[in-house]
Write a protein that holds these residues in place. Structure first.
Motif, PDB file in Angstrom:
ATOM      1  N   LEU A  41     -77.240 -49.243  29.882  1.00 19.07           N
ATOM      2  CA  LEU A  41     -75.907 -49.692  30.273  1.00 19.07           C
ATOM      3  C   LEU A  41     -75.857 -51.214  30.373  1.00 19.07           C
ATOM      4  CD1 LEU A  41     -73.033 -49.017  31.141  1.00 19.07           C
ATOM      5  CD2 LEU A  41     -73.882 -48.755  33.474  1.00 19.07           C
ATOM      6  N   ILE A  42     -76.898 -51.811  30.903  1.00 20.14           N
ATOM      7  CA  ILE A  42     -76.947 -53.273  31.016  1.00 20.14           C
ATOM      8  C   ILE A  42     -76.890 -53.907  29.636  1.00 20.14           C
ATOM      9  CG2 ILE A  42     -78.457 -55.213  31.635  1.00 20.14           C
ATOM     10  CD1 ILE A  42     -79.358 -53.472  34.049  1.00 20.14           C
ATOM     11  N   VAL A  43     -77.692 -53.392  28.714  1.00 19.21           N
ATOM     12  CA  VAL A  43     -77.704 -53.932  27.352  1.00 19.21           C
ATOM     13  C   VAL A  43     -76.344 -53.726  26.687  1.00 19.21           C
ATOM     14  CG1 VAL A  43     -78.722 -53.647  25.053  1.00 19.21           C
ATOM     15  CG2 VAL A  43     -80.187 -53.706  27.060  1.00 19.21           C
ATOM     16  N   SER A  44     -75.744 -52.556  26.887  1.00 20.71           N
ATOM     17  CA  SER A  44     -74.420 -52.278  26.306  1.00 20.71           C
ATOM     18  C   SER A  44     -73.371 -53.232  26.856  1.00 20.71           C
ATOM     19  CB  SER A  44     -74.011 -50.834  26.596  1.00 20.71           C
ATOM     20  OG  SER A  44     -74.861 -49.936  25.951  1.00 20.71           O
ATOM     21  N   GLU A  45     -73.418 -53.501  28.152  1.00 24.08           N
ATOM     22  CA  GLU A  45     -72.463 -54.443  28.758  1.00 24.08           C
ATOM     23  C   GLU A  45     -72.667 -55.854  28.204  1.00 24.08           C
ATOM     24  OE1 GLU A  45     -69.833 -54.479  30.487  1.00 24.08           O
ATOM     25  OE2 GLU A  45     -69.785 -52.784  31.850  1.00 24.08           O
ATOM     26  N   ARG A  54     -65.903 -60.802  27.445  1.00 29.92           N
ATOM     27  CA  ARG A  54     -65.852 -60.433  28.860  1.00 29.92           C
ATOM     28  C   ARG A  54     -66.498 -59.062  29.042  1.00 29.92           C
ATOM     29  NH1 ARG A  54     -59.856 -58.390  30.440  1.00 29.92           N
ATOM     30  NH2 ARG A  54     -59.644 -56.852  28.803  1.00 29.92           N
ATOM     31  N   TYR A  55     -66.812 -58.758  30.278  1.00 33.45           N
ATOM     32  CA  TYR A  55     -67.401 -57.454  30.577  1.00 33.45           C
ATOM     33  C   TYR A  55     -66.316 -56.381  30.589  1.00 33.45           C
ATOM     34  CZ  TYR A  55     -71.672 -59.874  31.910  1.00 33.45           C
ATOM     35  OH  TYR A  55     -72.797 -60.628  31.902  1.00 33.45           O
ATOM     36  N   ALA A  56     -66.723 -55.165  30.314  1.00 37.02           N
ATOM     37  CA  ALA A  56     -65.779 -54.047  30.313  1.00 37.02           C
ATOM     38  C   ALA A  56     -65.376 -53.692  31.739  1.00 37.02           C
ATOM     39  CB  ALA A  56     -66.408 -52.833  29.636  1.00 37.02           C
ATOM     40  N   THR A  57     -64.150 -53.232  31.888  1.00 39.73           N
ATOM     41  CA  THR A  57     -63.685 -52.778  33.201  1.00 39.73           C
ATOM     42  C   THR A  57     -63.662 -51.260  33.287  1.00 39.73           C
ATOM     43  OG1 THR A  57     -61.395 -52.893  32.450  1.00 39.73           O
ATOM     44  CG2 THR A  57     -62.288 -54.828  33.595  1.00 39.73           C
ATOM     45  N   GLN A  58     -63.838 -50.589  32.140  1.00 39.91           N
ATOM     46  CA  GLN A  58     -63.883 -49.128  32.099  1.00 39.91           C
ATOM     47  C   GLN A  58     -65.046 -48.692  31.221  1.00 39.91           C
ATOM     48  OE1 GLN A  58     -60.145 -47.907  30.492  1.00 39.91           O
ATOM     49  NE2 GLN A  58     -59.005 -48.356  32.361  1.00 39.91           N
ATOM     50  N   ILE A  59     -65.608 -47.533  31.546  1.00 39.47           N
ATOM     51  CA  ILE A  59     -66.692 -46.961  30.755  1.00 39.47           C
ATOM     52  C   ILE A  59     -66.295 -45.544  30.376  1.00 39.47           C
ATOM     53  CG2 ILE A  59     -69.120 -46.277  30.717  1.00 39.47           C
ATOM     54  CD1 ILE A  59     -69.626 -48.398  32.845  1.00 39.47           C
ATOM     55  N   ASN A  60     -66.315 -45.250  29.087  1.00 38.69           N
ATOM     56  CA  ASN A  60     -66.011 -43.909  28.589  1.00 38.69           C
ATOM     57  C   ASN A  60     -67.194 -43.398  27.784  1.00 38.69           C
ATOM     58  OD1 ASN A  60     -63.426 -43.956  29.678  1.00 38.69           O
ATOM     59  ND2 ASN A  60     -62.552 -44.870  27.845  1.00 38.69           N
ATOM     60  N   SER A  61     -67.305 -42.078  27.680  1.00 40.89           N
ATOM     61  CA  SER A  61     -68.386 -41.499  26.897  1.00 40.89           C
ATOM     62  C   SER A  61     -67.986 -41.286  25.444  1.00 40.89           C
ATOM     63  CB  SER A  61     -68.835 -40.173  27.512  1.00 40.89           C
ATOM     64  OG  SER A  61     -67.766 -39.254  27.528  1.00 40.89           O
ATOM     65  N   SER A  68     -61.439 -54.070  27.108  1.00 40.41           N
ATOM     66  CA  SER A  68     -61.613 -53.633  28.492  1.00 40.41           C
ATOM     67  C   SER A  68     -62.424 -52.340  28.624  1.00 40.41           C
ATOM     68  CB  SER A  68     -60.255 -53.442  29.167  1.00 40.41           C
ATOM     69  OG  SER A  68     -59.532 -52.426  28.502  1.00 40.41           O
ATOM     70  N   THR A  69     -62.722 -51.668  27.501  1.00 41.14           N
ATOM     71  CA  THR A  69     -63.396 -50.377  27.558  1.00 41.14           C
ATOM     72  C   THR A  69     -64.717 -50.407  26.800  1.00 41.14           C
ATOM     73  OG1 THR A  69     -61.266 -49.255  27.651  1.00 41.14           O
ATOM     74  CG2 THR A  69     -63.164 -47.913  27.082  1.00 41.14           C
ATOM     75  N   LEU A  70     -65.751 -49.982  27.471  1.00 44.21           N
ATOM     76  CA  LEU A  70     -67.072 -49.846  26.872  1.00 44.21           C
ATOM     77  C   LEU A  70     -67.316 -48.372  26.596  1.00 44.21           C
ATOM     78  CD1 LEU A  70     -69.960 -50.972  26.238  1.00 44.21           C
ATOM     79  CD2 LEU A  70     -70.513 -50.463  28.608  1.00 44.21           C
ATOM     80  N   VAL A  71     -67.748 -48.039  25.392  1.00 44.94           N
ATOM     81  CA  VAL A  71     -68.094 -46.659  25.061  1.00 44.94           C
ATOM     82  C   VAL A  71     -69.603 -46.532  25.216  1.00 44.94           C
ATOM     83  CG1 VAL A  71     -68.109 -44.878  23.295  1.00 44.94           C
ATOM     84  CG2 VAL A  71     -66.148 -46.392  23.513  1.00 44.94           C
ATOM     85  N   PHE A  72     -70.000 -45.754  26.190  1.00 41.98           N
ATOM     86  CA  PHE A  72     -71.417 -45.549  26.513  1.00 41.98           C
ATOM     87  C   PHE A  72     -71.687 -44.053  26.425  1.00 41.98           C
ATOM     88  CE2 PHE A  72     -74.836 -45.259  29.831  1.00 41.98           C
ATOM     89  CZ  PHE A  72     -75.788 -45.981  29.125  1.00 41.98           C
ATOM     90  N   ARG A  73     -72.347 -43.627  25.359  1.00 39.10           N
ATOM     91  CA  ARG A  73     -72.526 -42.204  25.070  1.00 39.10           C
ATOM     92  C   ARG A  73     -73.210 -41.445  26.216  1.00 39.10           C
ATOM     93  NH1 ARG A  73     -68.781 -42.423  21.609  1.00 39.10           N
ATOM     94  NH2 ARG A  73     -69.204 -43.606  19.756  1.00 39.10           N
ATOM     95  N   ALA A  74     -74.110 -42.078  26.923  1.00 34.53           N
ATOM     96  CA  ALA A  74     -74.842 -41.402  28.005  1.00 34.53           C
ATOM     97  C   ALA A  74     -74.018 -41.276  29.276  1.00 34.53           C
ATOM     98  CB  ALA A  74     -76.139 -42.137  28.305  1.00 34.53           C
ATOM     99  N   ALA A  75     -72.832 -41.856  29.315  1.00 33.22           N
ATOM    100  CA  ALA A  75     -72.008 -41.807  30.528  1.00 33.22           C
ATOM    101  C   ALA A  75     -71.713 -40.368  30.946  1.00 33.22           C
ATOM    102  CB  ALA A  75     -70.705 -42.578  30.311  1.00 33.22           C
ATOM    103  N   GLU A  76     -71.473 -39.517  29.992  1.00 31.44           N
ATOM    104  CA  GLU A  76     -71.169 -38.125  30.303  1.00 31.44           C
ATOM    105  C   GLU A  76     -72.377 -37.416  30.902  1.00 31.44           C
ATOM    106  OE1 GLU A  76     -70.310 -34.840  27.236  1.00 31.44           O
ATOM    107  OE2 GLU A  76     -68.387 -35.779  27.683  1.00 31.44           O
TER     108      GLU A  76
END
Length: 80
Positions: A41-45, A54-61, A68-76
């Motif tokens: 997650l740190i590397v993705s941000e 800028r950094y994302a304010t939301q994280i989705n899988s 404003s949105t970071l897609v992080f597959r492991a979030a789910e």
């Protein structure tokens, strides 16, 4: 009768130590399991910030990444 009370007290003390050690083991395991996704997650941000400034304010899988949105597959998997 006194011997029985002493035996019960010893068993209670041993049970307390055993439960305490079990709780500590569970906490250590949970912490260890979160190290990898946290690092990812740190590397993705950081990558998101380089791309969008800028950094994302939301994280989705799933879905599309945006400013404003970071897609992080492991979030789910990790309930992020």
């Amino acid at each position: 009768m006194m011997e029985l009370l002493i035996a019960m007290a010893i068993i209670a003390l041993l049970a307390t130590f055993t439960v305490s050690q079990g709780v500590r083991t569970v906490e250590t395991t949970r912490f260890t399991r979160m190290k990898t996704p946290t690092s990812q997650l740190i590397v993705s941000e950081q990558n998101h910030r380089q791309i969008h400034g800028r950094y994302a304010t939301q994280i989705n899988s799933s879905g599309q990444a945006s400013a404003s949105t970071l897609v992080f597959r492991a979030a789910e998997d990790y309930n992020i």
